[in-house]
Design an enzyme around this catalytic site. Structure first.
Site, PDB file in Angstrom:
ATOM      1  N   ASP A   1       0.827  -1.209   0.000  1.00  0.00           N
ATOM      2  CA  ASP A   1       0.000   0.000   0.000  1.00  0.00           C
ATOM      3  C   ASP A   1       0.864   1.262   0.000  1.00  0.00           C
ATOM      4  OD1 ASP A   1      -2.312   1.451  -0.025  1.00  0.00           O
ATOM      5  OD2 ASP A   1      -2.745   1.215   2.108  1.00  0.00           O
TER       6      ASP A   1
ATOM      7  N   HIS B   1       2.735   3.337  -8.969  1.00  0.00           N
ATOM      8  CA  HIS B   1       2.558   1.898  -9.217  1.00  0.00           C
ATOM      9  C   HIS B   1       3.780   1.326  -9.938  1.00  0.00           C
ATOM     10  CE1 HIS B   1      -1.401   2.188  -7.626  1.00  0.00           C
ATOM     11  NE2 HIS B   1      -1.903   2.881  -8.638  1.00  0.00           N
TER      12      HIS B   1
ATOM     13  N   LEU C   1      11.713 -19.912  -5.385  1.00  0.00           N
ATOM     14  CA  LEU C   1      10.649 -19.148  -4.716  1.00  0.00           C
ATOM     15  C   LEU C   1       9.289 -19.382  -5.380  1.00  0.00           C
ATOM     16  CD1 LEU C   1       9.869 -16.789  -2.707  1.00  0.00           C
ATOM     17  CD2 LEU C   1      10.245 -15.249  -4.641  1.00  0.00           C
TER      18      LEU C   1
HETATM   19  C1  FPP Z   1      -1.917   0.216  -3.419  1.00  0.00           C
HETATM   20  O1  FPP Z   1      -1.451   1.551  -3.425  1.00  0.00           O
HETATM   21  C2  FPP Z   1      -1.404  -0.519  -4.576  1.00  0.00           C
HETATM   22  C3  FPP Z   1      -2.164  -1.084  -5.554  1.00  0.00           C
HETATM   23  C4  FPP Z   1      -3.634  -1.057  -5.560  1.00  0.00           C
HETATM   24  C5  FPP Z   1      -1.563  -1.748  -6.701  1.00  0.00           C
HETATM   25  C6  FPP Z   1      -0.355  -2.564  -6.399  1.00  0.00           C
HETATM   26  C7  FPP Z   1       0.417  -2.695  -7.654  1.00  0.00           C
HETATM   27  C8  FPP Z   1       1.759  -2.694  -7.730  1.00  0.00           C
HETATM   28  C9  FPP Z   1       2.659  -2.648  -6.555  1.00  0.00           C
HETATM   29  C10 FPP Z   1       2.447  -2.697  -9.042  1.00  0.00           C
HETATM   30  C11 FPP Z   1       2.109  -3.872  -9.866  1.00  0.00           C
HETATM   31  C12 FPP Z   1       2.447  -5.160  -9.236  1.00  0.00           C
HETATM   32  C13 FPP Z   1       2.404  -6.332  -9.898  1.00  0.00           C
HETATM   33  C14 FPP Z   1       2.696  -7.577  -9.153  1.00  0.00           C
HETATM   34  C15 FPP Z   1       2.089  -6.410 -11.336  1.00  0.00           C
HETATM   35  P1  FPP Z   1      -2.501   2.728  -3.491  1.00  0.00           P
HETATM   36  O2  FPP Z   1      -2.702   3.090  -4.925  1.00  0.00           O
HETATM   37  O3  FPP Z   1      -3.741   2.331  -2.763  1.00  0.00           O
HETATM   38  O4  FPP Z   1      -1.730   3.859  -2.731  1.00  0.00           O
HETATM   39  P2  FPP Z   1      -2.391   4.997  -1.822  1.00  0.00           P
HETATM   40  O5  FPP Z   1      -3.010   4.305  -0.648  1.00  0.00           O
HETATM   41  O6  FPP Z   1      -1.201   5.809  -1.436  1.00  0.00           O
HETATM   42  O7  FPP Z   1      -3.365   5.737  -2.685  1.00  0.00           O
END
Ligand code: FPP
Length: 262
Positions: free
Chosen positions: A29, A46, A140
């Site tokens: 997150d 992201h 892994l």
């Molecule tokens: C949460 O941060 C993150 C996500 C909803 C997406 C996670 C995706 C990645 C880490 C990149 C892609 C990964 C793979 C495995 C393909 P948020 O957007 O909720 O952040 P915020 O809480 O600061 O708004």
């Protein structure tokens, strides 16, 4: 209270004070907030988050941690603005397309869990291709939860059990915790030992609800794109200090350790 002999008989059941987790599950997150703090669009967060995924995969492989499960896209993430959802889908597709070979070269076995039926045919094809390419790797075990929700998982497990019962293959009284665990999307994984959530929230957010029953929880303020090797080591150090009792008392665990070390 069980005597020492009884505790010794049950020694296999419990691992107290483990130095390293076998299975780590992560809610990644804070990508959006990281981007905002750097004056960048959310998608850049992201993208940087994907770099942290690479760091984490390498660190787990280096520490010989056998299982890593990452929450990449929840059932609820469809509620985000369509432009962000589309960009996340593109990122997911590109990652599957470009990183699968590298994962394979590093002996990583990749699995995707979640309701993949909602993804585009292209993403579904890339998932199948990446899983097939890496399926015999014994390094892994990297599991990506995509369009995953803990309630969805328990619901689909119940549906499978109900279908089995309706077909006359299963009696209600024969349904055990194991029956349910074996019908979950993660049935090929042991339960996580360590759950990490970055980004400051202290919630499980409909991740592995059943599977986290005895998992040690670790929360950090660090935003996912800033979660590096040092942060990972801090999480491992915190885990190493935990006493895992699985319902037993602290004294039982100490006795058990003394018997084991005698
Ligand atoms: C949460 O941060 C993150 C996500 C909803 C997406 C996670 C995706 C990645 C880490 C990149 C892609 C990964 C793979 C495995 C393909 P948020 O957007 O909720 O952040 P915020 O809480 O600061 O708004």
């Amino acid at each position: 209270m069980p005597d020492e002999k009884h505790i010794a008989d049950n020694e296999e059941d419990v691992s107290s004070y483990p130095s390293l987790p076998t299975h780590i599950a992560v809610i990644m997150d804070g990508n959006g907030r990281w981007a905002k703090r750097h004056g960048l669009p959310r998608i850049s967060g992201h993208r940087r988050g994907l770099e942290s995924v690479r760091t984490m995969v390498k660190a787990c492989a280096d520490y010989k941690i056998p299982y890593l499960t990452l929450f990449a896209f929840s059932s609820e993430n469809w509620r985000r603005p369509p432009a962000e959802v589309n960009l996340l889908m593109d990122l997911f597709a590109n990652a599957l397309e470009q990183k699968a070979r590298r994962l394979h070269e590093n002996n990583v076995c990749l699995r995707i869990v979640g309701d993949t039926s909602r993804f585009s045919p292209k993403i579904r094809m890339l998932i199948q291709r990446a899983e097939t390419l890496t399926r015999n790797n014994d390094g892994l075990k990297l599991t990506i939860a995509a369009n995953y929700g803990g309630r969805w998982d328990v619901t689909q497990a119940c549906q499978r059990i109900a279908r089995d019962a309706a077909a006359g293959n299963l009696k209600a009284e024969d349904v055990t915790e194991d029956t349910i665990a074996q019908c979950l999307a993660t049935s090929f994984l042991p339960e996580p030992d360590l759950f990490i959530r970055t980004g400051g929230e202290r919630r499980v957010s409909n991740f592995l609800l059943w599977q986290l029953a005895y998992t040690e929880l670790y929360f950090t303020e660090t935003l996912w794109p800033a979660f590096d090797g040092e942060e990972f080591e801090q999480a491992l150090a915190s885990f190493a200090k935990r006493e895992r009792r699985f319902g037993r008392t602290g004294d039982q665990i100490v006795n058990q350790r003394q018997i084991r070390n005698a």
